[in-house]
Structures are given as structure tokens and as C-alpha cells.
Design an enzyme around this catalytic site. Structure first.
Site, short mmCIF file in Angstrom:
data_model
loop_
_atom_site.label_atom_id
_atom_site.label_comp_id
_atom_site.label_asym_id
_atom_site.label_seq_id
_atom_site.Cartn_x
_atom_site.Cartn_y
_atom_site.Cartn_z
N GLU A 125 -0.50 35.68 44.09
CA GLU A 125 -1.80 35.73 44.63
C GLU A 125 -2.13 37.20 45.18
O GLU A 125 -1.43 37.52 46.13
CB GLU A 125 -2.01 34.57 45.92
CG GLU A 125 -3.24 34.45 46.47
CD GLU A 125 -3.10 33.12 47.57
OE1 GLU A 125 -2.03 33.02 48.13
OE2 GLU A 125 -4.16 32.64 47.54
N HIS B 211 1.30 38.08 47.39
CA HIS B 211 1.76 36.97 47.73
C HIS B 211 2.46 36.19 46.64
O HIS B 211 1.96 35.64 45.95
CB HIS B 211 0.86 36.32 48.38
CG HIS B 211 1.18 34.66 48.79
ND1 HIS B 211 0.54 33.46 49.06
CD2 HIS B 211 2.49 34.41 49.50
CE1 HIS B 211 1.11 32.71 49.78
NE2 HIS B 211 2.53 33.05 50.04
N1 CAA Z 1 16.56 32.05 40.81
C1 CAA Z 1 16.72 32.25 39.68
N2 CAA Z 1 16.58 31.06 39.00
C2 CAA Z 1 16.29 29.85 39.69
C3 CAA Z 1 16.22 29.97 41.25
C4 CAA Z 1 16.42 31.21 41.81
N3 CAA Z 1 16.30 31.37 43.17
N4 CAA Z 1 16.06 28.62 41.44
C5 CAA Z 1 15.90 27.83 40.56
N5 CAA Z 1 16.07 28.76 39.46
C6 CAA Z 1 15.88 28.19 38.11
C7 CAA Z 1 16.97 27.32 37.65
O1 CAA Z 1 18.06 28.18 37.05
C8 CAA Z 1 16.45 26.39 36.43
O2 CAA Z 1 16.00 27.23 35.18
P1 CAA Z 1 15.86 26.48 33.92
O3 CAA Z 1 14.60 26.04 33.59
O4 CAA Z 1 15.99 27.81 32.78
O5 CAA Z 1 17.00 25.41 33.58
C9 CAA Z 1 14.88 26.18 37.04
O6 CAA Z 1 14.68 27.23 38.06
C10 CAA Z 1 14.85 24.82 37.52
O7 CAA Z 1 15.82 24.97 38.59
P2 CAA Z 1 16.74 23.55 38.90
O8 CAA Z 1 17.14 22.86 37.71
O9 CAA Z 1 17.87 24.09 39.71
O10 CAA Z 1 15.96 22.63 40.05
P3 CAA Z 1 14.39 21.77 39.69
O11 CAA Z 1 14.06 21.42 38.25
O12 CAA Z 1 14.57 20.88 40.41
O13 CAA Z 1 13.47 23.12 40.09
C11 CAA Z 1 12.39 24.45 41.69
C12 CAA Z 1 13.61 23.75 41.29
C13 CAA Z 1 11.88 25.16 40.70
C14 CAA Z 1 12.38 24.78 43.12
C15 CAA Z 1 11.11 22.94 41.31
O14 CAA Z 1 11.77 22.08 42.38
C16 CAA Z 1 9.90 23.56 42.13
O15 CAA Z 1 9.06 24.27 41.22
N6 CAA Z 1 9.48 23.25 43.34
C17 CAA Z 1 8.15 23.53 43.92
C18 CAA Z 1 8.18 25.12 44.32
C19 CAA Z 1 6.88 25.42 45.01
O16 CAA Z 1 5.88 24.73 45.01
N7 CAA Z 1 6.76 26.79 45.34
C20 CAA Z 1 5.71 27.15 46.24
C21 CAA Z 1 6.12 26.98 47.58
S1 CAA Z 1 4.76 27.79 48.67
C22 CAA Z 1 5.38 29.29 48.88
O17 CAA Z 1 6.32 29.77 48.23
C23 CAA Z 1 4.29 30.15 49.44
C24 CAA Z 1 3.89 30.12 50.79
O18 CAA Z 1 3.24 30.87 51.32
C25 CAA Z 1 4.39 28.82 51.68
#
Ligand code: CAA
Length: 296
Positions: free
Chosen positions: A151, A139
């Protein structure tokens, strides 16, 4: 492990294919829609460009990653040489059971079959195959190239050697694997979804507005996103279906999805993917705008 096949070209599928290809694995993405496959490859290229611009990878790594990727619209063809298949299709039990029957029929006998399911029972999925010892949960979290966790979920019959292989492989991808057993929601969603549901219940009962709830949880708990924004990001339909799995699996009313969540999904307001959930989203803009439905 040399050849990985990812089933499903959606958000999770393209992210999973991206990290395998970037780490040197020959990676095939399979989807019934050729358009979805082209869109997934374009998304991977765009995310690789972002990594190059940030200096986290070189142009050479980007070229090698793209070179490691192939696509197919046929499961039989796409999995015939696979050492590992990671299924990341829509979160629908009947669909996953059908896909696993097909994977079992066409993948090499020694191949491991993993599911990226966020909550559906690995034991149930494994039971439709003739190799339940080689079926496991893998996961990943969204966005896959960024989030460190995998996970790893042991089904009832998963062999210990298979779990070890997936742990080693996850580390090779630069991820941190954590093992859980197969009970509804595993660990990630058993804990995350009640928090999201409680945030929606708080909104529904008028305890606070969208911005207040998200700001309190963002700044108060150092979460990168508030729970309502995170729900939009995950997809409100996905949150609802995971809550339904928890509710059905445990038979405990504490997991009952908030009626507001049910209404929003029924009305087609599913979050980022439909441009509106608790917030409205405009392409190209990072500004968070609360949906007019929740403006007091
Ligand atoms: N591919 C590659 N890099 C990416 C990316 C992608 N799709 N999306 C974001 N990034 C990178 C950016 O380039 C940036 O890199 P640096 O740190 O090197 O600068 C970094 O990630 C942060 O991105 P942003 O600056 O654009 O934006 P941000 O600081 O707002 O972060 C986020 C965005 C990483 C999504 C952050 O908001 C975050 O961690 N959010 C929570 C995400 C979360 O909880 N995910 C789990 C969801 S639950 C799940 O997935 C499972 C389920 O079963 C439901």
C-alpha cells in the site's frame, strides 16, 4: 536504487529486508539492539531455507540474499549511503517522528524516506523533515515474503516522481503496489480493523464463540484466517493502537475499540507474540487451541 536501509529488526523489518535483499539490493538493517539484529538475520535465513525446501528459490539465491545483507546499530552509519530508507520501527508516533528527524539529518539529500506505518499520518511524519516531498508510506503486509500487496501512501506534500519511483520499485520486488491518500488507516486498516473490532464485539456480546466466529468468516468469506486469529497474528496491541488512530482521526464512535480488546492488551494477552490472545500458541505446534478464557 542500489542501497536500501531498513530501520527496525522486528517481524516487519526482517521481512522487508528479506525481500529487498532477495531481489538484488544491498540492504542494511538498523536496530538499537544487536541481539534483535542477529535474531532478524537468523529469521531471514530460516525463511530462505523454507523457500529453498519448497523449491521457490535456489541455494544460490539464498546465498546471494544473505550476502546482500548487513547490519548496524547506528542510524547515522546505516543510512549514510542509502538511496531509500524504509522505517519499520514500533508503531509509536513520538518514536517515528524522532527517527525521521534523524534520518533527515543523516541520509543523503536525494534519498527517499519511506515509512511502513500501518496507520500513522505520513503528512505528520513528513512535516518533521526538511524533505516532505521525498517522504512516503510503503506499507507491506505480514508475512512480507508471501503477501503481494504494497500500500503506497501519498502524504500531502509527496512528489509525484517519488510515488512513481516507489511504484516501480515495488514491482521490482514482485509486489503489487496500490496507491492511497493519507487519511487515518489509509485503505487496508480502515477496512480491516473495523471488521476485527466487530468480531471482538460479537465475542464480547456472546453472539458466538471464538471458533464459530473464525470458522464463519474463514469458510463463509474464503479468508485464509478468521478475524480473531488474524488479530492474534497481527498483535492485539497493534490492532488497538490502529483502532485508536481511526477513533481519534475521525472522531466517530464506530471506531471505538471493544472494551474486551482493551482488557486483553492491558492484561498482556497480545496474541502470538505473547503466546496467548484469543488462542494459546505453543512453539513448534500449528494446532489452533482456543484460550481457556473463552472456553464455555
Ligand atoms: N517467509 C517466507 N515464506 C513464508 C513465510 C515467511 N515468513 N510464512 C509463510 N510462508 C510461505 C510458506 O512457505 C508457504 O509457501 P507455499 O505456498 O509455497 O507452500 C506459504 O507461505 C503458506 O504458508 P503455510 O503453509 O505455512 O501456512 P498457511 O497456508 O496457513 O499460510 C499465511 C500462512 C500465509 C500466513 C496465511 O494464513 C495468510 O495469508 N494469512 C493472512 C495473512 C494476512 O492477512 N496478512 C495481513 C495482515 S495485516 C498487515 O500485515 C498489515 C497491518 O497493517 C496490520
Amino acid at each position: 536504487m542500489k542501497h536500501i536501509t531498513v530501520i527496525g529488526a522486528g517481524t516487519m523489518g526482517n521481512g522487508i529486508a528479506h525481500v529487498f535483499a532477495q531481489n538484488g539490493f544491498a540492504t542494511t538493517i538498523v536496530d538499537i539492539s544487536d541481539t534483535a539484529l542477529d535474531k532478524a538475520l537468523a529469521t531471514i535465513a530460516k525463511n530462505l531455507d523454507r523457500q529453498v525446501a519448497k523449491g521457490s528459490i535456489t541455494e544460490e539465491v539464498k546465498a546471494a540474499t544473505l550476502n546482500n545483507l548487513t547490519k548496524s546499530t547506528s542510524i547515522a552509519d546505516g543510512v549514510k549511503n542509502a538511496d531509500l530508507v524504509v522505517e519499520a520501527a514500533t508503531e509509536n508516533t513520538e518514536l517515528k517522528l524522532k527517527i525521521f528527524q534523524e534520518l533527515d539529518a543523516h541520509a543523503p539529500a536525494e534519498a527517499i524516506l519511506a515509512s511502513n506505518t500501518s496507520s500513522i499520518s505520513i503528512t505528520k511524519i513528513a512535516a518533521v523533515t526538511k524533505r516532505p516531498d521525498k517522504v512516503i508510506g510503503m506499507h507491506f503486509m505480514n508475512p512480507v515474503p508471501v503477501m503481494k500487496l504494497v500500500e503506497v501512501i501519498n502524504g500531502y506534500a509527496t512528489a509525484a516522481s517519488v510515488t512513481e519511483t516507489i511504484i516501480t520499485l515495488s514491482k521490482q520486488l514482485g509486489k503489487v503496489p496500490c496507491v492511497a491518500n493519507d487519511y487515518p488507516g489509509f485503505v487496508a486498516n480502515r477496512i480491516l480493523m473495523p471488521m476485527i473490532n466487530e468480531a471482538i464485539i460479537s465475542l464480547h456480546e456472546g453472539v458466538a464463540g471464538v471458533e464459530e466466529i473464525d470458522t464463519i468468516m474463514k469458510l463463509g468469506m474464503a479468508h485464509p484466517m478468521g478475524p480473531l486469529q488474524l488479530a492474534d497474528f497481527i498483535g492485539l496491541d497493534v490492532c488497538l493502537s490502529i483502532l485508536q488512530v481511526l477513533y481519534d482521526g475521525f472522531g466517530n464512535p464506530k471506531y471505538a475499540p471493544c472494551p474486551l480488546l482493551v482488557n486483553m492488551v492491558t492484561a498482556g494477552k497480545k496474541g502470538v507474540k505473547t503466546d496467548e490472545g484469543f488462542y494459546v500458541y505453543t512453539a513448534g505446534s500449528k494446532e489452533l487451541v482456543v484460550s481457556p478464557s473463552f472456553k464455555k
